[in-house]
Design a protein around this motif. Sequence first.
Motif, PDB file in Angstrom:
ATOM      1  N   LEU A 250       0.856  -1.201   0.000  1.00 53.93           N
ATOM      2  CA  LEU A 250       0.000   0.000   0.000  1.00 53.93           C
ATOM      3  C   LEU A 250       0.888   1.247   0.000  1.00 53.93           C
ATOM      4  O   LEU A 250       1.815   1.347   0.797  1.00 53.93           O
ATOM      5  CB  LEU A 250      -0.889   0.004   1.253  1.00 53.93           C
ATOM      6  CG  LEU A 250      -1.880   1.160   1.361  1.00 53.93           C
ATOM      7  CD1 LEU A 250      -3.065   0.943   0.416  1.00 53.93           C
ATOM      8  CD2 LEU A 250      -2.391   1.311   2.797  1.00 53.93           C
TER       9      LEU A 250
ATOM     10  N   ASP B  21      -5.911   5.605   2.194  1.00 54.06           N
ATOM     11  CA  ASP B  21      -5.766   4.910   3.481  1.00 54.06           C
ATOM     12  C   ASP B  21      -6.339   3.499   3.403  1.00 54.06           C
ATOM     13  O   ASP B  21      -7.184   3.228   2.546  1.00 54.06           O
ATOM     14  CB  ASP B  21      -6.519   5.688   4.567  1.00 54.06           C
ATOM     15  CG  ASP B  21      -5.850   7.029   4.836  1.00 54.06           C
ATOM     16  OD1 ASP B  21      -4.613   7.115   4.671  1.00 54.06           O
ATOM     17  OD2 ASP B  21      -6.574   7.996   5.180  1.00 54.06           O
ATOM     18  N   PRO B  22      -5.926   2.654   4.360  1.00 53.41           N
ATOM     19  CA  PRO B  22      -6.574   1.339   4.448  1.00 53.41           C
ATOM     20  C   PRO B  22      -8.066   1.529   4.726  1.00 53.41           C
ATOM     21  O   PRO B  22      -8.449   2.475   5.417  1.00 53.41           O
ATOM     22  CB  PRO B  22      -5.899   0.690   5.664  1.00 53.41           C
ATOM     23  CG  PRO B  22      -4.622   1.431   5.852  1.00 53.41           C
ATOM     24  CD  PRO B  22      -4.851   2.825   5.346  1.00 53.41           C
TER      25      PRO B  22
ATOM     26  N   ASP C 204      -2.380   5.383  -3.050  1.00 54.30           N
ATOM     27  CA  ASP C 204      -3.561   4.508  -3.024  1.00 54.30           C
ATOM     28  C   ASP C 204      -4.668   5.069  -2.150  1.00 54.30           C
ATOM     29  O   ASP C 204      -5.845   4.819  -2.384  1.00 54.30           O
ATOM     30  CB  ASP C 204      -3.200   3.122  -2.453  1.00 54.30           C
ATOM     31  CG  ASP C 204      -2.253   2.352  -3.349  1.00 54.30           C
ATOM     32  OD1 ASP C 204      -2.237   2.616  -4.556  1.00 54.30           O
ATOM     33  OD2 ASP C 204      -1.531   1.476  -2.822  1.00 54.30           O
TER      34      ASP C 204
ATOM     35  N   ARG D 231      -5.758  -1.484  -0.362  1.00 51.18           N
ATOM     36  CA  ARG D 231      -6.430  -0.809   0.769  1.00 51.18           C
ATOM     37  C   ARG D 231      -7.269  -1.799   1.566  1.00 51.18           C
ATOM     38  O   ARG D 231      -7.353  -1.720   2.785  1.00 51.18           O
ATOM     39  CB  ARG D 231      -7.327   0.327   0.246  1.00 51.18           C
ATOM     40  CG  ARG D 231      -6.533   1.455  -0.389  1.00 51.18           C
ATOM     41  CD  ARG D 231      -7.451   2.484  -1.000  1.00 51.18           C
ATOM     42  NE  ARG D 231      -8.105   3.279   0.026  1.00 51.18           N
ATOM     43  CZ  ARG D 231      -9.113   4.136  -0.224  1.00 51.18           C
ATOM     44  NH1 ARG D 231      -9.568   4.268  -1.466  1.00 51.18           N
ATOM     45  NH2 ARG D 231      -9.641   4.829   0.738  1.00 51.18           N
TER      46      ARG D 231
END
Length: 360
Positions: free
Chosen positions: A193, A199-200, A197, A258
């Motif tokens: 990540l 945030d998760p 990309d 993500r």
Amino acid sequence: MALILGIETSCDDTSISVMRGADELSVVTQTHLEGVAEFGGVVPEMASRQHIAAIAPVYDAAIARAAIRATDLDAIAVTYGPGLAGSLIVGLNFARGLATGLGIPLLAVNHMEAHVYACWIGRDPAHPPELPAVCLVVSGGHTDLTVLREDGRHYLLGRTRDDAAGEAFDKVARVLALGFPGGPAIEKAASELNPADGDPYVLPRARLEGTHDFSFSGLKTAVYRACSGKLGPSEAERIFRGEPSDPLQAREPSAIRRMAAGFQAAITDVLVSKTALAAEESAARSVILAGGVAANTSLREALAARIAVPLFMPRIAHCMDNGTMIAMAGSFLLERGEYAADSPDIDPSLELATDSHLPD
Ligand code: KG4
Ligand code: ZN
């Protein structure tokens, strides 16, 4: 020091090791992934046949690599449960034949206990993990939180009420089309990540307050729902059952990263906070993290950072199923003279801990 052969065939790996004391002289592992890609998981009948074909060559290679003769061995240790019946039988019968032929003891090992004993591999026997230890054993089939006491037994604190942690990794990886086994694939995707990309994804954590139990099915379903927003629910459902589907291949890689990172963060958070709380409440002198999922670096680091007592974990190479942990566990049985019965049987649903009450 005793020379012990360890045989592991409970699931999809045929793994045989030779150990002298706590030292691994050799380990040979053959992983049977044939059929896994096609069917989305281990197929018991195929695994059993593959163990039959692999066990003798794997044994020959383990003996050769250790540079010993079979007649030098002091004992044969073998997994008798838990696991797939057809796979366990292959290992147990092979071990029985060897032990009888060589006239040496057969040691019947509980696979889950062996995951914990993997922490003793390569360790100075004079400095074992201090007991009582709170153990989090996380594998493809189990998620158990126990206290290992001085009597060498595990007392159950909590366990999963639905999916095992490794099973959740495997199922989510399948939804994300990341391959099998899911744990390493999700860990890799999460580690890739990057800031571009985003945030998760934030995913739910089942706290189950007031108990030491776990539940991962809500988390799994949340991933599945999030994915079905893009895929259409019926399609996502099919994928979840393991039927092949091409559209997944076309999914956006950044969304997959993500989701992988969000899933790993959620499962790690629950595992770590519950284990840390259990360690405090049980006045544990150490914490042990073991099982295939213990190979996960972010879980290892997060747990180490959260607890106040020493953390013991197997080396990453000894987290996933291997013959060495079976030999290691066997060495304790040999020391105590706990040999297998004359006609030992497999126990596919053997537990790590049967007692839920702690002694005073
Ligand atoms: O203990 P194990 O080798 O086999 C069983 O006894 O079940 O555990 C296998 C499980 C699989 O579900 C696999 O996805 C998971 O361990 N696993 C991991 C990692 N490596 C293996 N899970 C998370 N992160 C990893 N790096
Ligand atoms: Zn295992």
